[in-house]
Design a protein around this motif. Structure first.
Motif, PDB file in Angstrom:
ATOM      1  N   ARG A 172     -49.290  35.858  66.553  1.00 11.16           N
ATOM      2  CA  ARG A 172     -49.465  34.743  67.469  1.00 11.16           C
ATOM      3  C   ARG A 172     -49.154  33.411  66.778  1.00 11.16           C
ATOM      4  O   ARG A 172     -49.319  33.274  65.570  1.00 11.16           O
ATOM      5  CB  ARG A 172     -50.918  34.684  67.949  1.00 11.16           C
ATOM      6  CG  ARG A 172     -51.328  35.773  68.908  1.00 11.16           C
ATOM      7  CD  ARG A 172     -52.821  35.688  69.135  1.00 11.16           C
ATOM      8  NE  ARG A 172     -53.271  36.552  70.219  1.00 11.16           N
ATOM      9  CZ  ARG A 172     -54.545  36.759  70.517  1.00 11.16           C
ATOM     10  NH1 ARG A 172     -55.493  36.185  69.797  1.00 11.16           N
ATOM     11  NH2 ARG A 172     -54.871  37.547  71.513  1.00 11.16           N
ATOM     12  N   PRO A 173     -48.739  32.414  67.548  1.00  7.79           N
ATOM     13  CA  PRO A 173     -48.594  31.080  66.969  1.00  7.79           C
ATOM     14  C   PRO A 173     -49.963  30.494  66.627  1.00  7.79           C
ATOM     15  O   PRO A 173     -50.921  30.641  67.395  1.00  7.79           O
ATOM     16  CB  PRO A 173     -47.909  30.278  68.084  1.00  7.79           C
ATOM     17  CG  PRO A 173     -48.225  31.013  69.350  1.00  7.79           C
ATOM     18  CD  PRO A 173     -48.359  32.455  68.978  1.00  7.79           C
ATOM     19  N   TRP A 174     -50.055  29.860  65.487  1.00 10.50           N
ATOM     20  CA  TRP A 174     -51.296  29.233  65.016  1.00 10.50           C
ATOM     21  C   TRP A 174     -50.997  27.788  64.654  1.00 10.50           C
ATOM     22  O   TRP A 174     -50.019  27.499  63.957  1.00 10.50           O
ATOM     23  CB  TRP A 174     -51.829  29.991  63.804  1.00 10.50           C
ATOM     24  CG  TRP A 174     -53.129  29.480  63.266  1.00 10.50           C
ATOM     25  CD1 TRP A 174     -54.372  29.663  63.810  1.00 10.50           C
ATOM     26  CD2 TRP A 174     -53.339  28.740  62.053  1.00 10.50           C
ATOM     27  NE1 TRP A 174     -55.336  29.070  63.027  1.00 10.50           N
ATOM     28  CE2 TRP A 174     -54.730  28.492  61.943  1.00 10.50           C
ATOM     29  CE3 TRP A 174     -52.479  28.254  61.063  1.00 10.50           C
ATOM     30  CZ2 TRP A 174     -55.276  27.785  60.877  1.00 10.50           C
ATOM     31  CZ3 TRP A 174     -53.011  27.549  60.009  1.00 10.50           C
ATOM     32  CH2 TRP A 174     -54.400  27.325  59.912  1.00 10.50           C
ATOM     33  N   LEU A 175     -51.859  26.873  65.154  1.00 19.79           N
ATOM     34  CA  LEU A 175     -51.609  25.450  64.965  1.00 19.79           C
ATOM     35  C   LEU A 175     -52.468  24.838  63.865  1.00 19.79           C
ATOM     36  O   LEU A 175     -52.117  23.775  63.349  1.00 19.79           O
ATOM     37  CB  LEU A 175     -51.831  24.689  66.276  1.00 19.79           C
ATOM     38  CG  LEU A 175     -51.046  25.193  67.501  1.00 19.79           C
ATOM     39  CD1 LEU A 175     -51.169  24.198  68.642  1.00 19.79           C
ATOM     40  CD2 LEU A 175     -49.587  25.456  67.167  1.00 19.79           C
ATOM     41  N   GLY A 176     -53.596  25.473  63.538  1.00 20.01           N
ATOM     42  CA  GLY A 176     -54.412  24.965  62.450  1.00 20.01           C
ATOM     43  C   GLY A 176     -55.309  23.809  62.834  1.00 20.01           C
ATOM     44  O   GLY A 176     -55.466  22.861  62.063  1.00 20.01           O
ATOM     45  N   PHE A 177     -55.897  23.883  64.046  1.00 23.49           N
ATOM     46  CA  PHE A 177     -56.845  22.841  64.430  1.00 23.49           C
ATOM     47  C   PHE A 177     -58.083  23.461  65.061  1.00 23.49           C
ATOM     48  O   PHE A 177     -58.125  24.647  65.394  1.00 23.49           O
ATOM     49  CB  PHE A 177     -56.215  21.807  65.368  1.00 23.49           C
ATOM     50  CG  PHE A 177     -55.728  22.331  66.711  1.00 23.49           C
ATOM     51  CD1 PHE A 177     -55.739  23.679  67.053  1.00 23.49           C
ATOM     52  CD2 PHE A 177     -55.222  21.442  67.659  1.00 23.49           C
ATOM     53  CE1 PHE A 177     -55.298  24.125  68.284  1.00 23.49           C
ATOM     54  CE2 PHE A 177     -54.774  21.881  68.905  1.00 23.49           C
ATOM     55  CZ  PHE A 177     -54.817  23.218  69.203  1.00 23.49           C
ATOM     56  N   LEU A 178     -59.113  22.646  65.182  1.00 23.71           N
ATOM     57  CA  LEU A 178     -60.361  23.031  65.828  1.00 23.71           C
ATOM     58  C   LEU A 178     -60.497  22.196  67.100  1.00 23.71           C
ATOM     59  O   LEU A 178     -60.224  20.992  67.084  1.00 23.71           O
ATOM     60  CB  LEU A 178     -61.566  22.778  64.917  1.00 23.71           C
ATOM     61  CG  LEU A 178     -61.484  23.356  63.504  1.00 23.71           C
ATOM     62  CD1 LEU A 178     -62.712  22.953  62.697  1.00 23.71           C
ATOM     63  CD2 LEU A 178     -61.354  24.865  63.542  1.00 23.71           C
ATOM     64  N   VAL A 179     -60.913  22.852  68.183  1.00 26.32           N
ATOM     65  CA  VAL A 179     -61.013  22.164  69.476  1.00 26.32           C
ATOM     66  C   VAL A 179     -62.369  22.488  70.099  1.00 26.32           C
ATOM     67  O   VAL A 179     -62.806  23.645  70.089  1.00 26.32           O
ATOM     68  CB  VAL A 179     -59.883  22.599  70.430  1.00 26.32           C
ATOM     69  CG1 VAL A 179     -59.967  21.818  71.742  1.00 26.32           C
ATOM     70  CG2 VAL A 179     -58.519  22.400  69.784  1.00 26.32           C
ATOM     71  N   GLN A 180     -63.014  21.479  70.630  1.00 29.94           N
ATOM     72  CA  GLN A 180     -64.285  21.673  71.308  1.00 29.94           C
ATOM     73  C   GLN A 180     -64.227  21.049  72.697  1.00 29.94           C
ATOM     74  O   GLN A 180     -63.489  20.081  72.923  1.00 29.94           O
ATOM     75  CB  GLN A 180     -65.430  21.072  70.495  1.00 29.94           C
ATOM     76  CG  GLN A 180     -65.650  21.776  69.169  1.00 29.94           C
ATOM     77  CD  GLN A 180     -66.902  21.327  68.460  1.00 29.94           C
ATOM     78  OE1 GLN A 180     -67.577  20.394  68.884  1.00 29.94           O
ATOM     79  NE2 GLN A 180     -67.240  21.997  67.366  1.00 29.94           N
ATOM     80  N   GLU A 181     -65.020  21.624  73.607  1.00 27.21           N
ATOM     81  CA  GLU A 181     -65.131  21.071  74.955  1.00 27.21           C
ATOM     82  C   GLU A 181     -66.231  20.021  74.974  1.00 27.21           C
ATOM     83  O   GLU A 181     -67.382  20.310  74.668  1.00 27.21           O
ATOM     84  CB  GLU A 181     -65.433  22.176  75.966  1.00 27.21           C
ATOM     85  CG  GLU A 181     -64.294  23.169  76.146  1.00 27.21           C
ATOM     86  CD  GLU A 181     -64.559  24.158  77.267  1.00 27.21           C
ATOM     87  OE1 GLU A 181     -64.752  23.696  78.424  1.00 27.21           O
ATOM     88  OE2 GLU A 181     -64.584  25.369  76.997  1.00 27.21           O
ATOM     89  N   VAL A 182     -65.868  18.809  75.355  1.00 25.45           N
ATOM     90  CA  VAL A 182     -66.822  17.703  75.430  1.00 25.45           C
ATOM     91  C   VAL A 182     -66.658  17.044  76.797  1.00 25.45           C
ATOM     92  O   VAL A 182     -65.611  16.457  77.090  1.00 25.45           O
ATOM     93  CB  VAL A 182     -66.577  16.664  74.314  1.00 25.45           C
ATOM     94  CG1 VAL A 182     -67.593  15.525  74.427  1.00 25.45           C
ATOM     95  CG2 VAL A 182     -66.640  17.315  72.944  1.00 25.45           C
TER      96      VAL A 182
END
Length: 266
Positions: A172-182
């Motif tokens: 899979r493609p991996w972007l290297g970031f962390l994302v949270q729902e706010v």
């Protein structure tokens, strides 16, 4: 397995250069990382000397039902085994580019959840412990629960992990970031040094609105849309909001495994 193959949670062995396995009887033997599956989170370790312990058969995690009584067990023998109950089977999305279509959730939680075994009444392995999460009951009370990776997810990739150290399929493609729902927004909360997201100019605080012009909502929807863009190496266009202005950032993805150190002999 009787040949000394140990299944665990992958984050315990990621980038391990050496490791040792200790049984509940106090026997310690050297081990070697066999494989790590990024998509499920399972890790495999090979004991390099006999451990003198019995093996556990793989169960059918798809057959277990909510409200079933089970056993969660970690290192330490019977003293570290507790009765628990399956409280939910549902989707799980992690902020580190991770989604399970269906994970298992148990309460009470085990204090040593990472790599713990979830065992059915027939003594077979149903899953491996991954996380401690908070669940909200019908009356609004919060309680700790363990998220368990179902063992059925290991079965299709087990031979690949033993042979190649990873699944034998385009990554899979991996972007290297962390994302949270706010507040219903998808907010970048962290970026790995030297990884695609950083090289593309993404910043902590950016709000992700679209992937390749498709609106996204929720972590699972975001990550699945990125993965649908193609295999690792594909360019992933993201529409973001930064300082109340809309911008397009194109991230050249990579294979997550390429960013990890490995002591693999594969």
């Amino acid at each position: 397995a009787d040949d000394g193959l140990v299944v665990t949670i992958g984050y315990l062995i990621t980038e391990a250069e050496s490791l040792w396995i200790t049984t509940s009887d106090g026997v310690t033997v050297p081990g070697h990382v066999v494989g790590y599956d990024q998509e499920t989170g399972f890790g495999l370790v090979q004991a390099l000397q006999p451990m003198g312990t019995p093996s556990m058969a793989l169960g059918d995690s798809g057959a277990v039902q909510v409200s079933d009584e089970l056993i969660a067990a970690a290192y330490g023998g019977l003293e570290q085994a507790i009765k628990t109950v399956l409280t939910a089977k549902r989707e799980f999305a992690g902020y580190w580019e991770y989604v399970l279509d269906e994970a298992l959730f148990i309460t009470p939680s085990h204090a040593s959840w990472g790599g713990a075994a979830l065992i059915g009444e027939d003594g077979k392995l149903l899953g491996i412990g991954s996380l401690l999460v908070q669940q909200i009951g019908e009356s609004g009370e919060q309680s700790g629960a363990n998220m368990i990776i179902p063992i059925d997810l290991l079965k299709p990739v087990l031979d690949d992990l033993r042979m190649y150290g990873k699944r034998n399929a385009p990554p899979r493609p991996w972007l290297g970031f962390l994302v949270q729902e706010v507040s219903h927004h998808l907010v970048v909360s962290g970026i790995y040094d030297g990884c695609p997201a950083e090289r593309a100019g993404l910043q902590v605080g950016d709000i992700i609105r679209e992937v390749d012009s498709d609106p996204v909502s929720g972590l699972a929807n975001l990550f699945r849309r990125i993965w649908r863009s193609g295999h690792a190496g594909v360019d992933v266009p993201l529409t973001i909001m930064r300082n109340r202005e809309s911008n397009t950032v194109t991230v050249r993805s990579i294979d997550r495994n390429d960013s990890l150190k490995s002591a693999s002999i594969h």
